[in-house]
Design an enzyme around this catalytic site. Structure first.
Site, PDB file in Angstrom:
ATOM      1  N   SER A   1      56.436  29.137   3.543  1.00 10.83           N
ATOM      2  CA  SER A   1      55.931  29.936   5.200  1.00 10.83           C
ATOM      3  C   SER A   1      56.488  31.273   4.858  1.00 10.83           C
ATOM      4  CB  SER A   1      57.300  30.049   5.400  1.00 10.83           C
ATOM      5  OG  SER A   1      58.056  30.294   6.031  1.00 10.83           O
TER       6      SER A   1
ATOM      7  N   ASP B   1      58.899  37.131  13.688  1.00  7.55           N
ATOM      8  CA  ASP B   1      59.604  36.294  14.910  1.00  7.55           C
ATOM      9  C   ASP B   1      61.033  35.448  13.906  1.00  7.55           C
ATOM     10  OD1 ASP B   1      59.697  34.945  11.914  1.00  7.55           O
ATOM     11  OD2 ASP B   1      58.487  33.636  12.961  1.00  7.55           O
TER      12      ASP B   1
ATOM     13  N   HIS C   1      60.337  35.695   9.493  1.00  7.16           N
ATOM     14  CA  HIS C   1      58.950  36.138   9.147  1.00  7.16           C
ATOM     15  C   HIS C   1      58.680  37.783   8.933  1.00  7.16           C
ATOM     16  CE1 HIS C   1      58.470  31.829   9.632  1.00  7.16           C
ATOM     17  NE2 HIS C   1      58.365  31.922   7.931  1.00  7.16           N
TER      18      HIS C   1
END
Length: 408
Positions: free
Chosen positions: A56, A363, A366
């Site tokens: 991610s 978040d 990240h």
């Protein structure tokens, strides 16, 4: 192609040898002089494409192409809405592509509206190096592990040339020579380590899986090399022990928390992985002699950002911007964008902070676009974070490089 690369390697060898002769003075760090010599004396690389592999930290839409969009407020800072990224805006890979004059990478798995003329992104949020199994991996991890990403790349490489030959619109697909001259970027490994902790492993047990993880990592790099990949840009993993996602999920004693609030044992596992990854890169430089490898110390860059956050204009570096509840504004059961029904209406309960530009963590897992921008600025402007210390735009010239030692 092979002869030209050998010639570049020979030129680089002459430059490094000259550096040794001219600057052989006590306590002088050869990395700095080598970096200056190479950056000053060799031409910039012309990367026509980027092919990215990862999780991610560099996913630009792979996971969301499979399972649906990253819900608002993801994307609000730059894209104005969800853009397949778990961030308020751009990722490091976006800024990296921009610095090379290339468009943002589309996810290979995103078949709608994508343009692969200058590369493709095989990364997937939640991806691991080791293939996901019900024995070793808990839920919420992507099935698009690194071996799957490698297979996707192989298919894309082969099929793109077949389809391109049909002409017309298909000629926008990368030419064959793009694959040899492309930049191959890797940013993966964090989820393999965090999985260990999710399975209640100790830090020593997490360290014990690293050799197996890196053996599979090397297998993918060799596969890409076998298909013509020659310039590899490899990020190590960041300080996972500074992420609310990890801090909130595991009990820690006061002695296990450093002065910046990060979990010492978890960061120790990340540093162990990084040390072994660096050894692997050094091994691959010798084994794959026509390739150029750059090892990027993302850990040190991100840890520096957290340690110096207030000095750099950020606030509360360990407190999540988009989240809800608790010490870190993070609840793993109510992540960024989560909603609930109140009086018959759906409302967002894990929303964005007012000013993401002064936050480091987006978040809980990240980084924000502002943090990512600071990170890429260090990568592009501070060669001490690179091994060898040669700039991104000249990274294709470092094949056969061996890390120099300090003179005594």
């Amino acid at each position: 192609m092979k002869s030209s690369r050998l010639l570049r390697s020979a030129k680089l060898g002459i430059i490094i040898l000259t550096t040794l002769v001219l600057f052989a003075t006590p306590n002088l760090c050869l990395e700095r002089t080598t970096s200056q010599s190479v950056n000053d004396q060799v031409e910039e690389c012309q990367f026509p494409a980027i092919f990215n592999f990862g999780d991610s930290n560099s996913d630009t839409g792979g996971l969301t192409a499979l399972y649906g969009p990253a819900h608002p407020p993801n994307g609000i800072t730059f894209f104005g809405g969800s853009a397949g990224r778990f961030c308020d805006g751009r990722l490091v890979i976006d800024f990296l592509a921009g610095s090379l004059g290339l468009p943002y990478l589309n996810a290979y798995l995103n078949s709608i509206g994508s343009n692969f003329s200058h590369g493709a992104n095989f990364a997937s949020a939640g991806a691991t190096i080791r293939p996901q199994t019900t024995i070793y991996f808990p839920k919420d991890y992507s099935p698009i592990s690194l071996n799957v990403q490698s297979a996707e790349f192989s298919t894309f490489h082969t099929r793109s040339q077949v389809v391109r030959n049909q002409g017309g619109f298909f000629e926008t697909l990368p030419r064959e020579d793009y694959f040899a001259n492309a930049l191959y970027t890797f940013d993966i490994g964090q989820n393999d380590l965090s999985t260990g902790y999710k399975l209640n492993m100790s830090t020593e047990q997490v360290k014990a899986i690293v050799p197996d993880v890196l053996a599979l990592y090397a297998k993918t790099i060799r596969a890409v090399y076998a298909q013509g990949g020659r310039t590899f840009w490899i990020h190590n993993v960041g300080p996972m022990g500074c992420l609310p996602y990890m801090l909130d999920g595991y009990p820690l004693t006061d002695a296990q928390v450093d002065k910046f609030g990060c979990a010492i044992p978890i960061n120790e596992a990340a540093q162990f992985y990084n040390a072994k990854l660096k050894e692997l890169v050094e091994q691959l430089r010798k084994e794959l002699s026509l390739a150029a490898f750059t090892y990027v110390d993302i850990y040190s860059i991100k840890y520096t950002l957290i340690a110096r956050a207030e000095e750099l204009g950020f606030e509360e570096p360990l407190v999540t911007c988009c989240g809800t509840g608790g010490k870190y504004n993070f609840d793993n059961s109510m992540r960024c964008g989560s909603t609930k029904i109140v009086d018959g209406k759906k409302i967002v309960v894990a929303n964005s902070c007012k000013n993401p530009s002064i936050k480091v963590i987006w978040d809980g897992i990240h980084y924000t676009e502002a943090a990512n921008k600071w990170i890429i600025d260090q990568i592009l402007n501070n060669a001490s974070y690179l091994d060898p210390p040669v700039s991104l735009k000249r990274a294709c010239h470092v094949s056969g490089y061996q890390t120099p030692l300090f003179l005594s």
